[in-house]
Write a protein that holds these residues in place. Structure first.
Motif, mmCIF file in Angstrom:
data_model
loop_
_atom_site.group_PDB
_atom_site.id
_atom_site.type_symbol
_atom_site.label_atom_id
_atom_site.label_comp_id
_atom_site.label_asym_id
_atom_site.label_seq_id
_atom_site.Cartn_x
_atom_site.Cartn_y
_atom_site.Cartn_z
ATOM 1 N N LEU A 27 0.831 -1.213 0.000
ATOM 2 C CA LEU A 27 0.000 0.000 0.000
ATOM 3 C C LEU A 27 0.865 1.264 0.000
ATOM 4 C CD1 LEU A 27 -2.624 -1.045 2.751
ATOM 5 C CD2 LEU A 27 -2.385 -1.919 0.425
ATOM 6 N N GLY A 28 2.123 1.126 -0.393
ATOM 7 C CA GLY A 28 3.053 2.254 -0.456
ATOM 8 C C GLY A 28 4.171 2.196 0.565
ATOM 9 N N THR A 29 4.044 1.354 1.593
ATOM 10 C CA THR A 29 5.101 1.283 2.609
ATOM 11 C C THR A 29 6.413 0.767 2.024
ATOM 12 O OG1 THR A 29 4.370 -0.913 3.332
ATOM 13 C CG2 THR A 29 3.506 0.983 4.564
ATOM 14 N N GLY A 30 6.340 -0.019 0.967
ATOM 15 C CA GLY A 30 7.557 -0.517 0.322
ATOM 16 C C GLY A 30 8.356 0.581 -0.361
ATOM 17 N N LEU A 31 7.752 1.749 -0.539
ATOM 18 C CA LEU A 31 8.458 2.876 -1.165
ATOM 19 C C LEU A 31 9.209 3.727 -0.145
ATOM 20 C CD1 LEU A 31 5.744 4.056 -3.743
ATOM 21 C CD2 LEU A 31 7.609 2.400 -4.065
ATOM 22 N N GLY A 37 11.095 -2.804 4.551
ATOM 23 C CA GLY A 37 10.632 -4.079 5.102
ATOM 24 C C GLY A 37 10.050 -3.908 6.491
ATOM 25 N N THR A 38 10.664 -3.048 7.285
ATOM 26 C CA THR A 38 10.164 -2.773 8.629
ATOM 27 C C THR A 38 8.840 -2.021 8.543
ATOM 28 O OG1 THR A 38 12.391 -2.783 9.534
ATOM 29 C CG2 THR A 38 10.697 -1.642 10.830
ATOM 30 N N ALA A 39 8.754 -1.049 7.644
ATOM 31 C CA ALA A 39 7.498 -0.304 7.454
ATOM 32 C C ALA A 39 6.394 -1.258 7.001
ATOM 33 C CB ALA A 39 7.700 0.820 6.441
ATOM 34 N N LEU A 42 4.912 -3.481 9.724
ATOM 35 C CA LEU A 42 3.930 -2.826 10.584
ATOM 36 C C LEU A 42 2.502 -2.988 10.054
ATOM 37 C CD1 LEU A 42 5.903 0.399 11.535
ATOM 38 C CD2 LEU A 42 5.347 -1.537 13.044
ATOM 39 N N LEU A 43 2.355 -3.146 8.726
ATOM 40 C CA LEU A 43 1.024 -3.361 8.156
ATOM 41 C C LEU A 43 0.463 -4.739 8.507
ATOM 42 C CD1 LEU A 43 0.862 -1.827 4.570
ATOM 43 C CD2 LEU A 43 -0.180 -1.016 6.681
ATOM 44 N N TRP A 91 4.783 -7.351 0.687
ATOM 45 C CA TRP A 91 3.591 -8.149 0.991
ATOM 46 C C TRP A 91 3.964 -9.369 1.828
ATOM 47 C CZ3 TRP A 91 -1.368 -7.316 1.133
ATOM 48 C CH2 TRP A 91 -2.252 -8.397 1.219
ATOM 49 N N ASP A 92 5.146 -9.933 1.556
ATOM 50 C CA ASP A 92 5.614 -11.110 2.296
ATOM 51 C C ASP A 92 5.769 -10.799 3.787
ATOM 52 O OD1 ASP A 92 7.642 -9.381 1.310
ATOM 53 O OD2 ASP A 92 9.163 -10.945 1.334
ATOM 54 N N GLU A 93 6.283 -9.619 4.118
ATOM 55 C CA GLU A 93 6.414 -9.220 5.524
ATOM 56 C C GLU A 93 5.050 -9.013 6.174
ATOM 57 O OE1 GLU A 93 10.555 -8.104 4.133
ATOM 58 O OE2 GLU A 93 8.591 -7.825 3.253
ATOM 59 N N ILE A 94 4.131 -8.423 5.435
ATOM 60 C CA ILE A 94 2.798 -8.127 5.978
ATOM 61 C C ILE A 94 2.087 -9.419 6.390
ATOM 62 C CG2 ILE A 94 0.507 -7.196 5.413
ATOM 63 C CD1 ILE A 94 2.025 -5.277 3.421
#
Length: 162
Positions: A27-31, A37-39, A42-43, A91-94
Motif C-alpha cells: 500500500l506504499g510502505t515498500g516505497l 521491510g520494517t514499514a 507494521l502493516l 507483501w511477504d512481511e505483511i
C-alpha cells in the motif's frame, strides 16, 4: 512493457498502476526510503486486527489465501522491477507478521516481541531461511523466506510462552 533484464526503481506511478503492485508494495510502505521491510511489517498489525474476529481456522485459511495471493502479486511486481525480491516488495512481511500475531497473546508486550523476533530472523536469515532465499526464486521464493522467518519467530515465541 518493461524489458525482462532491466531493473527499475519502484515509484508512486508503479504503485498505482495495478492492484497487484499496490498490494506487493504494501500500500506504499515498500516505497519508504529507509527500512521498507520494517514499514511493511507494521502493516501486518492492521491485517491481523482485520481477521482476529474470525474463528482461528478461518484466520489461518485467510492467511494461506493471502500467502498464495502474495506468490502471484510479488512475482508480478518482481517481473516489472526486473528483480524478483526487490526490497520494496513487502507483501511477504505483511502476511508473515499477521501470521505470527495469530499465535501470541493479545498484549502489546507479545506484539513487540513478535515484531522484533520476526525482523531479526528476516534480516539475519539463519538456515534454512538463507538457503530458501538463495535457491528458490519467483513469487514463491519471496513469500517462502518470510514464511520461514515467521515460523522461526513463532517457534521462539511458543518456547517463551512455556
Amino acid at each position: 512493457m518493461t524489458n525482462h533484464h532491466s531493473r527499475i526503481d519502484p515509484d508512486v506511478t508503479l504503485l498505482f498502476s495495478h492492484p497487484l503492485h499496490f498490494l506487493s508494495l504494501g500500500l506504499g510502505t515498500g516505497l519508504f526510503p529507509k527500512a521498507p521491510g520494517t514499514a511493511g511489517t507494521l502493516l501486518g498489525f492492521p491485517l491481523f486486527w482485520a481477521i482476529i474476529y474470525l474463528p482461528l481456522v478461518q484466520q489461518w485459511l485467510a492467511l494461506i489465501l493471502l500467502f498464495v495471493l502474495g506468490i502471484w502479486c510479488c512475482a508480478f511486481t518482481g517481473r516489472a522491477l526486473g528483480v524478483s525480491d526487490h526490497g520494496a516488495i513487502v507483501w511477504d512481511e505483511i502476511v508473515a507478521m499477521a501470521a505470527i500475531l495469530v499465535t501470541v497473546p493479545m498484549t502489546w508486550i507479545w506484539w513487540v516481541a513478535a515484531f522484533v523476533l520476526f525482523r531479526l530472523f528476516d534480516i539475519w536469515k539463519p538456515f534454512p531461511i538463507s538457503w530458501a532465499d538463495k535457491h528458490i526464486g519467483g513469487g514463491f521464493g519471496v513469500m517462502l523466506d518470510d514464511g520461514l522467518a515467521a515460523a522461526m519467530a513463532i517457534l521462539v515465541l511458543q518456547l517463551m510462552q512455556r
